[in-house]
Design a protein around this motif. Structure first.
Motif, mmCIF file in Angstrom:
data_model
loop_
_atom_site.group_PDB
_atom_site.id
_atom_site.type_symbol
_atom_site.label_atom_id
_atom_site.label_comp_id
_atom_site.label_asym_id
_atom_site.label_seq_id
_atom_site.Cartn_x
_atom_site.Cartn_y
_atom_site.Cartn_z
ATOM 1 N N LYS A 276 34.468 -30.001 -70.149
ATOM 2 C CA LYS A 276 34.420 -30.701 -71.439
ATOM 3 C C LYS A 276 34.819 -29.825 -72.630
ATOM 4 O O LYS A 276 35.362 -30.329 -73.618
ATOM 5 C CB LYS A 276 32.998 -31.236 -71.673
ATOM 6 N N HIS A 277 34.552 -28.535 -72.546
ATOM 7 C CA HIS A 277 34.657 -27.707 -73.748
ATOM 8 C C HIS A 277 35.678 -26.573 -73.681
ATOM 9 O O HIS A 277 35.908 -25.908 -74.681
ATOM 10 C CB HIS A 277 33.277 -27.110 -74.079
ATOM 11 N N HIS A 278 36.280 -26.321 -72.541
ATOM 12 C CA HIS A 278 37.259 -25.241 -72.445
ATOM 13 C C HIS A 278 38.551 -25.638 -73.168
ATOM 14 O O HIS A 278 38.842 -26.831 -73.357
ATOM 15 C CB HIS A 278 37.545 -24.921 -70.975
ATOM 16 N N ALA A 279 39.316 -24.635 -73.534
ATOM 17 C CA ALA A 279 40.586 -24.889 -74.220
ATOM 18 C C ALA A 279 41.538 -25.723 -73.367
ATOM 19 O O ALA A 279 42.392 -26.460 -73.887
ATOM 20 C CB ALA A 279 41.238 -23.556 -74.599
ATOM 21 N N ASN A 280 41.389 -25.608 -72.045
ATOM 22 C CA ASN A 280 42.259 -26.363 -71.129
ATOM 23 C C ASN A 280 41.678 -27.728 -70.760
ATOM 24 O O ASN A 280 42.237 -28.418 -69.903
ATOM 25 C CB ASN A 280 42.483 -25.579 -69.835
ATOM 26 N N SER A 281 40.547 -28.083 -71.338
ATOM 27 C CA SER A 281 39.837 -29.281 -70.882
ATOM 28 C C SER A 281 40.698 -30.540 -70.993
ATOM 29 O O SER A 281 40.655 -31.413 -70.115
ATOM 30 C CB SER A 281 38.534 -29.458 -71.656
ATOM 31 N N GLU A 282 41.469 -30.656 -72.066
ATOM 32 C CA GLU A 282 42.293 -31.860 -72.227
ATOM 33 C C GLU A 282 43.286 -31.992 -71.078
ATOM 34 O O GLU A 282 43.492 -33.080 -70.520
ATOM 35 C CB GLU A 282 43.028 -31.817 -73.562
ATOM 36 N N ARG B 41 40.881 -23.968 -61.602
ATOM 37 C CA ARG B 41 40.825 -24.988 -60.551
ATOM 38 C C ARG B 41 39.830 -26.088 -60.923
ATOM 39 O O ARG B 41 38.818 -25.824 -61.574
ATOM 40 C CB ARG B 41 40.419 -24.378 -59.198
ATOM 41 N N VAL B 42 40.126 -27.300 -60.462
ATOM 42 C CA VAL B 42 39.139 -28.378 -60.520
ATOM 43 C C VAL B 42 38.094 -28.077 -59.452
ATOM 44 O O VAL B 42 38.447 -27.796 -58.299
ATOM 45 C CB VAL B 42 39.792 -29.749 -60.255
ATOM 46 N N MET B 43 36.823 -28.119 -59.842
ATOM 47 C CA MET B 43 35.760 -27.674 -58.940
ATOM 48 C C MET B 43 34.949 -28.849 -58.403
ATOM 49 O O MET B 43 34.498 -29.718 -59.157
ATOM 50 C CB MET B 43 34.836 -26.702 -59.683
ATOM 51 N N PHE B 44 34.774 -28.832 -57.067
ATOM 52 C CA PHE B 44 34.016 -29.860 -56.371
ATOM 53 C C PHE B 44 32.781 -29.205 -55.728
ATOM 54 O O PHE B 44 32.917 -28.474 -54.735
ATOM 55 C CB PHE B 44 34.865 -30.512 -55.283
ATOM 56 N N PRO B 45 31.583 -29.430 -56.250
ATOM 57 C CA PRO B 45 30.383 -28.853 -55.624
ATOM 58 C C PRO B 45 30.135 -29.468 -54.244
ATOM 59 O O PRO B 45 30.321 -30.678 -54.047
ATOM 60 C CB PRO B 45 29.258 -29.231 -56.591
ATOM 61 N N ILE B 46 29.731 -28.633 -53.311
ATOM 62 C CA ILE B 46 29.400 -29.076 -51.950
ATOM 63 C C ILE B 46 27.879 -29.082 -51.829
ATOM 64 O O ILE B 46 27.236 -28.043 -52.005
ATOM 65 C CB ILE B 46 30.023 -28.139 -50.906
ATOM 66 N N HIS B 47 27.310 -30.243 -51.541
ATOM 67 C CA HIS B 47 25.855 -30.379 -51.447
ATOM 68 C C HIS B 47 25.415 -30.366 -49.991
ATOM 69 O O HIS B 47 26.107 -30.883 -49.110
ATOM 70 C CB HIS B 47 25.395 -31.694 -52.081
#
Length: 581
Positions: free
Chosen positions: A134-140, A206-212
């Motif tokens: 949401k808040h990183h410079a690359n978020s958009e 990278r787009v991050m996907f948490p593994i539960h």
């Protein structure tokens, strides 16, 4: 790591629980004489062959062979592991599960604290990645990428998707301000150290996907590139917290929507799972960069009766599918449906569901290849079944795999198809392949020695142990299994037990499988004759001991095989056992 659950607690839990109530709450039972019956929940059948014994606190299916106590039933029906099944049973009885300390209490506490700290750090890391999205410079750029992939804000939030910044030390700077935290980040493979000792983030840009895990705790991550170089997906390495062969991406998320889905779809990528969930297909999971393992498949089969493997149609996808099939062989049982769907070049679950919607995707699932068809399609790829050598090679490849299958239905289906391809009658193949009939004959051919009969009777009717005194000297008898009999006799003589409790005591021991077989052995005895049968076997054991003792004494040069007191004691015991009603 939590402490072990005391065996005494498990024993008492099984004493408090009523297996009839446990099973009936999930599968409606009907009274049938002393027992209760239902159609087996573990395989398809029209006539009930699933029996639950209140006396033994034990269930057994005469169709597929499934059996066990209340804990086993919960494990199998609810798809839980052993500790979680105990937690579930205890919770239903309003009981708290205690944990016993190991030999080193300090180490035990350290392990528990480490687990807590590790899971908290993984949760903090997840929140860090979500914040960066949401808040990183690359978020958009990242958010636009996710939107282009058809993902909504709600689905991104549900799967806790985030963004790993493109800096070398974004995560390290945020969470690794203290030396202990830095080391923990390194241990959990969130931070790497190069040969010069420089520390840097493992996941970057990278787009991050948490593994539960199955409890919903984040144990690892999958990272997908957006438009930079590097592997398309990067998975967390193995750590003390994360074992990729045991986890499935999306399984916990699926369970939040569907406890027991009608079918489960195994796909290759994290984005596939999320895209399918976006379309309302909440029953997709992904293996973590490897072929689906036996442990993963076991969990899936416990959760649903139908599993469809959806892989790319290229060589890598077909190799992964075949490894999944081989891993599934010992798990297949009647009522389980394993199918295979291969996507044409340029297609994957994500693109298909976006193009054809939920209904279109599910039409493809209905057209998936059956297990039997894919089995022979793969084996026949490199052989010419029109030649004798080709048919011989096919038999050689199929034989060991068919013999690993537990399901009679699948084995028979494969045998029929194999016979068709080999231009033989099914009966002609019986000499080459261990058929279901031959497998059934083998247990029947096992010689039930008097000692095995005694063990079987004491497992099925533990109260018989109190009908005769424990004679510790019989442990000297040189008979296979005598140590097991003595332990069982002592165990059941000292306390009241059910069959369920006896088997639970021997769980995870070398004797477990043998005792389970004896627990369902059909003895053919009238209940009124059970005690006398057990006593007669005990007399036989005494006679064997007297003979063995006599031989030992005579070898030492002693004329009298037994002294007067010993002889009198055994004569009185034998007379007592033979004349007592």
């Amino acid at each position: 790591m939590a402490g072990l659950i005391p065996k005494s607690f498990i024993h008492d839990l099984l004493e408090r629980a009523d297996i009839v109530e446990v099973v009936d709450s999930r599968v409606p039972l009907k009274k049938a004489g002393k027992n209760h019956q239902a159609c087996c929940p573990f395989h398809n059948e029209k006539t009930p062959s699933f029996t639950v014994s209140a006396d033994k606190q034990f269930y057994h299916c005469f169709g597929c062979g499934a059996h066990g106590n209340a804990i086993d039933f919960i494990m199998e029906f609810d798809g839980l592991n052993f500790p979680d099944a105990i937690e579930e049973l205890a919770s239903s009885l309003g009981v708290q599960v205690p944990r016993e300390e190991g030999q080193d209490p300090q180490k035990q506490h350290q392990q528990q604290a480490q687990l807590k700290n590790d899971t908290e750090l993984m949760a903090q890391t997840t929140r860090f990645f979500q914040h960066q999205l949401k808040h990183h410079a690359n978020s958009e750029k990242v958010i636009n990428y996710l939107k282009q992939r058809g993902l909504s804000g709600d689905i991104v939030k549900r799967f806790q998707i985030g963004y790993a910044p493109d800096a070398w030390d974004g995560l390290l700077s945020a969470l690794g301000s203290q030396s202990r935290a830095r080391q923990q980040l390194i241990d959990l493979k969130l931070v790497n150290v190069n040969d010069q000792g420089r520390k840097f983030d493992f996941f970057r840009d990278r787009v991050m996907f948490p593994i539960h895990d199955r409890r919903g705790r984040v144990v690892g991550f999958g990272g997908r590139v957006i438009d930079s170089d590097g592997p398309k997906y990067l998975n967390s390495p193995e750590t003390r917290l994360f074992h990729k062969g045991q986890e499935l991406y999306g399984f916990w998320n699926m369970q939040q929507q569907l406890r027991r889905p009608e079918q489960i779809c195994i796909v290759e990528g994290y984005m596939d799972v999320v895209a399918l969930a976006q379309a309302g297909i909440d029953y997709a999971v992904a293996s973590l960069g490897t072929a689906t393992t036996t442990e993963q498949l076991q969990r899936l089969f416990r959760t649903s009766n139908r599993v469809v493997c959806c892989y790319d149609g290229d060589r890598a996808g077909r190799d992964a599918a075949w490894r999944a099939l081989e891993n599934a062989l010992p798990l297949l049982k009647d009522g389980i449906d394993l199918s295979f769907l291969f996507w044409p070049e340029g297609d994957d679950p994500d693109s298909v569901v976006q193009r054809d919607g939920k209904e279109g995707f599910e039409r493809y699932l209905k057209e998936a290849k059956s297990f039997v068809d894919y089995f022979f399609e793969h084996l026949a790829e490199d052989v010419d079944v029109n030649t004798e050598s080709g048919r011989s090679a096919l038999l050689s490849e199929a034989k060991p795999r068919i013999e690993r299958i537990a399901s009679d239905f699948y084995r028979e289906s494969l045998m029929q198809k194999l016979a068709q391809l080999l231009r033989r009658e099914t009966s002609q193949l019986e000499r080459y392949v261990d058929t279901p009939q031959q497998r059934k004959a083998k247990p029947e051919a096992i010689k039930m020695t008097p000692l095995r009969r005694a063990v079987a009777l004491i497992v099925q009717y533990p109260q018989l142990a109190k009908a005769v005194p424990v004679k510790t000297e019989l442990g000297e008898l040189k008979l296979p299994g005598m140590d097991l009999f003595m332990a069982l006799h002592q165990q059941c003589n000292e306390r009241d037990m059910t069959t369920a409790q006896v088997l639970e005591h021997w769980r995870d021991t070398p004797y477990q499988k043998a005792l389970e077989k004896l627990a369902v052995w059909q003895h053919g005895l009238d209940e009124h004759n059970m005690e006398q049968e057990f006593k007669d076997i005990f007399v036989y054991l005494i006679d064997q001991y007297v003979e063995q003792r006599a031989d030992e004494l005579l070898k030492k040069g002693q004329q009298a095989p037994l002294n007067k007191a010993e002889k009198q004691e055994y004569l009185m015991l034998v007379k007592h056992l033979r004349t007592r009603n």
